[in-house]
Write a protein that holds these residues in place. Structure first.
Motif, mmCIF file in Angstrom:
data_model
loop_
_atom_site.group_PDB
_atom_site.id
_atom_site.type_symbol
_atom_site.label_atom_id
_atom_site.label_comp_id
_atom_site.label_asym_id
_atom_site.label_seq_id
_atom_site.Cartn_x
_atom_site.Cartn_y
_atom_site.Cartn_z
ATOM 1 N N ASP A 123 9.014 4.273 -46.284
ATOM 2 C CA ASP A 123 9.566 3.978 -47.549
ATOM 3 C C ASP A 123 10.977 5.020 -47.766
ATOM 4 O OD1 ASP A 123 10.313 3.017 -50.213
ATOM 5 O OD2 ASP A 123 8.021 2.784 -50.547
ATOM 6 N N VAL A 124 11.955 4.395 -48.509
ATOM 7 C CA VAL A 124 12.954 5.429 -48.807
ATOM 8 C C VAL A 124 13.411 5.233 -50.101
ATOM 9 C CG1 VAL A 124 13.980 5.324 -46.451
ATOM 10 C CG2 VAL A 124 14.654 3.546 -48.253
ATOM 11 N N MET A 125 14.132 6.295 -50.720
ATOM 12 C CA MET A 125 14.765 6.196 -52.054
ATOM 13 C C MET A 125 16.170 7.053 -51.909
ATOM 14 S SD MET A 125 12.992 9.178 -54.597
ATOM 15 C CE MET A 125 11.300 8.254 -54.444
ATOM 16 N N ARG A 126 16.825 6.594 -52.815
ATOM 17 C CA ARG A 126 18.287 7.274 -52.891
ATOM 18 C C ARG A 126 18.845 6.893 -54.410
ATOM 19 N NH1 ARG A 126 21.398 9.551 -49.019
ATOM 20 N NH2 ARG A 126 20.556 8.312 -47.262
ATOM 21 N N GLY A 127 18.946 8.347 -54.763
ATOM 22 C CA GLY A 127 19.284 8.443 -56.188
ATOM 23 C C GLY A 127 18.145 8.661 -57.394
ATOM 24 N N GLU A 128 17.107 8.044 -56.934
ATOM 25 C CA GLU A 128 15.708 8.341 -57.863
ATOM 26 C C GLU A 128 15.368 9.754 -57.848
ATOM 27 O OE1 GLU A 128 15.670 3.818 -56.886
ATOM 28 O OE2 GLU A 128 15.941 5.782 -55.721
ATOM 29 N N GLU A 129 15.783 10.422 -56.571
ATOM 30 C CA GLU A 129 15.318 11.852 -56.509
ATOM 31 C C GLU A 129 15.840 12.622 -57.502
ATOM 32 O OE1 GLU A 129 18.968 11.514 -54.944
ATOM 33 O OE2 GLU A 129 17.331 10.374 -54.301
ATOM 34 N N THR A 130 17.139 12.343 -57.915
ATOM 35 C CA THR A 130 17.842 13.176 -58.969
ATOM 36 C C THR A 130 17.076 12.902 -60.095
ATOM 37 O OG1 THR A 130 19.769 13.122 -57.147
ATOM 38 C CG2 THR A 130 20.302 13.414 -59.467
ATOM 39 N N GLN A 131 17.055 11.714 -60.580
ATOM 40 C CA GLN A 131 16.340 11.536 -61.635
ATOM 41 C C GLN A 131 15.072 12.199 -62.002
ATOM 42 O OE1 GLN A 131 15.711 7.475 -62.254
ATOM 43 N NE2 GLN A 131 17.520 7.343 -63.759
ATOM 44 N N GLY A 150 12.980 -0.402 -62.417
ATOM 45 C CA GLY A 150 14.259 -0.819 -61.801
ATOM 46 C C GLY A 150 14.068 -2.037 -61.174
ATOM 47 N N THR A 151 15.337 -2.444 -60.380
ATOM 48 C CA THR A 151 15.194 -3.536 -59.682
ATOM 49 C C THR A 151 14.042 -3.199 -58.531
ATOM 50 O OG1 THR A 151 17.433 -4.163 -59.878
ATOM 51 C CG2 THR A 151 16.386 -5.013 -57.978
ATOM 52 N N HIS A 152 14.126 -2.171 -57.883
ATOM 53 C CA HIS A 152 13.266 -1.599 -56.919
ATOM 54 C C HIS A 152 12.516 -0.433 -57.513
ATOM 55 C CE1 HIS A 152 15.717 -3.309 -53.394
ATOM 56 N NE2 HIS A 152 15.242 -4.411 -54.130
ATOM 57 N N CYS A 153 11.182 -0.700 -58.301
ATOM 58 C CA CYS A 153 10.498 0.276 -58.786
ATOM 59 C C CYS A 153 10.016 1.571 -57.843
ATOM 60 C CB CYS A 153 9.522 -0.406 -59.886
ATOM 61 S SG CYS A 153 8.677 0.844 -60.969
ATOM 62 N N LYS A 154 10.191 2.719 -58.477
ATOM 63 C CA LYS A 154 9.713 3.637 -57.593
ATOM 64 C C LYS A 154 8.460 4.367 -58.308
ATOM 65 C CE LYS A 154 12.986 3.407 -54.646
ATOM 66 N NZ LYS A 154 12.853 2.813 -53.077
ATOM 67 N N TRP A 155 7.464 4.677 -57.325
ATOM 68 C CA TRP A 155 6.253 5.441 -58.167
ATOM 69 C C TRP A 155 6.255 6.577 -57.174
ATOM 70 C CZ3 TRP A 155 2.303 4.064 -61.868
ATOM 71 C CH2 TRP A 155 2.699 2.779 -62.616
ATOM 72 N N VAL A 156 6.156 7.758 -57.789
ATOM 73 C CA VAL A 156 6.254 8.897 -56.875
ATOM 74 C C VAL A 156 5.108 9.991 -57.425
ATOM 75 C CG1 VAL A 156 7.707 10.800 -56.430
ATOM 76 C CG2 VAL A 156 8.837 8.839 -57.271
ATOM 77 N N GLY A 167 6.036 5.180 -53.346
ATOM 78 C CA GLY A 167 6.164 3.976 -53.177
ATOM 79 C C GLY A 167 6.999 3.085 -53.881
ATOM 80 N N THR A 168 7.547 1.848 -53.205
ATOM 81 C CA THR A 168 8.478 0.997 -54.031
ATOM 82 C C THR A 168 7.843 -0.320 -54.090
ATOM 83 O OG1 THR A 168 10.370 2.293 -52.770
ATOM 84 C CG2 THR A 168 10.853 0.126 -53.804
ATOM 85 N N TRP A 169 8.089 -0.778 -55.267
ATOM 86 C CA TRP A 169 7.476 -2.292 -55.644
ATOM 87 C C TRP A 169 8.876 -2.920 -56.137
ATOM 88 C CZ3 TRP A 169 4.433 1.871 -55.436
ATOM 89 C CH2 TRP A 169 3.137 1.795 -55.067
ATOM 90 N N PRO A 170 9.293 -3.791 -55.443
ATOM 91 C CA PRO A 170 10.769 -4.386 -55.711
ATOM 92 C C PRO A 170 10.558 -5.558 -56.759
ATOM 93 C CG PRO A 170 9.714 -5.396 -53.601
ATOM 94 C CD PRO A 170 8.946 -4.370 -53.814
#
Length: 312
Positions: A123-131, A150-156, A167-170
């Motif tokens: 998995d990858v994320m970019r932008g959400e790490e700053t939130q 979001g469009t691709h929801c992140k669970w951390v 994980g990412t759920w689109p």
């Protein structure tokens, strides 16, 4: 712009289709803000530097004002690639790995995204790490599960200030695909209606998905309900939203197994309200963190971590 304080840095959240630019004083307070449609897709053609310079000039910023950036400007196809930081990783180390943009007169640095290289769950994320870093103070110590719709929801999964996995759920993209490119388009209409969290249809269909997360056999039921029992277009949109969000929550909580602690929901507006209601329907406690405030707080923390803004 607020004339009573001098800008010390600019902060930029650069998305795929949109961007936000803030001018901040030395304490990280907002002096001015601009939003535009020049996201990654536009910047690839017009250029990142000219777009940024135009926004800063319109706000009266100095030509040498430093800039901290998060989001898609650091993607491989962006301005300058800010390589992913592998998890597990501390939020402080992630922010401190900002990459400078070469060949320009001002100091611009881009916060990296995160990579999960786990076999079976890449998995990858970019932008959400700053939130995520922006809500660190609210998260505090201990173990927490963070949901970022979001469009691709992140669970951390966060443990003692470290990102241990995600994980990412689109879900948002799935809604768009089903609504516009499947048999369900006949049920929802050309422009799907907005969904309210207190919709009885949303709640009922969400509960069904929360039970076991298996929605494959239920999706066509939306079409059938329209043909057989008069389910209207607005109700069909609520049913689809309820099914998809409910299934996402069931899947994510099953994967991370954190039902005994509150879910930190980093969301704003109608989508955040839908997730908050769905989480409560699933018997989960919810702590709300504003998404816009979170990304700005994260950018301020990144600027300080990289020595671009001295806390005062």
């Amino acid at each position: 712009m607020n004339q009573n304080s001098k800008p010390a840095i600019a902060a930029v959240d650069w998305g795929t289709t949109r961007l936000r630019v803030w001018l901040l004083d030395g304490k990280g307070a907002v002096l001015d803000e601009r939003r535009g449609d020049e996201g990654l897709l536009t910047a690839q053609h017009k250029g990142f530097a000219p777009i940024l310079d135009n926004h800063l000039a319109s706000m009266g910023a100095a030509a040498d004002l430093p800039v901290i950036v998060c989001g898609m400007a650091g993607a491989r196809q962006g301005w300058v690639e800010a390589p992913y930081v592998d998890v597990p990783a501390s939020l402080a180390d992630i922010l401190g790995a900002a990459v400078p943009v070469p060949g320009i007169s001002r100091d611009v640095r881009i916060v990296p995204g995160l990579a999960q290289r786990k076999a079976g769950a890449p998995d990858v994320m970019r932008g959400e790490e700053t939130q995520l870093a922006g809500v660190a103070a609210e998260i505090g110590s201990g173990s927490h599960l963070v949901c970022m719709p979001g469009t691709h929801c992140k669970w951390v999964s966060v443990d003692e200030g470290d990102v241990s996995g995600f994980g990412t759920w689109p879900t948002g993209e799935m809604f768009s695909v089903f609504a516009g490119h499947s048999i369900l388009r006949h049920s929802l209409g050309e422009k799907p209606a907005s969904v309210a969290p207190d919709s009885a249809v949303f709640r009922d269909w969400c509960r069904e998905a929360l039970t076991d997360g298996d929605i494959g056999a239920r999706l066509f039921g939306i079409r059938a309900a329209g043909l057989l029992s008069g389910l209207g277009q607005a109700e069909a949109a609520a049913a689809l939203s309820g099914l998809l969000i409910g299934a996402e929550i069931a899947s994510a909580t099953r994967r991370f197994g954190r039902r005994d602690t509150p879910v930190v929901l980093v969301g704003s507006g109608p989508l955040g309200a839908l997730y908050a209601e769905a989480l409560r329907l699933g018997g989960l406690s919810v702590r709300i963190a504003d998404a816009d405030k979170a990304v700005l707080s994260g950018l301020v923390a990144a600027a300080r971590r990289n020595g671009m803004l001295v806390e005062g």
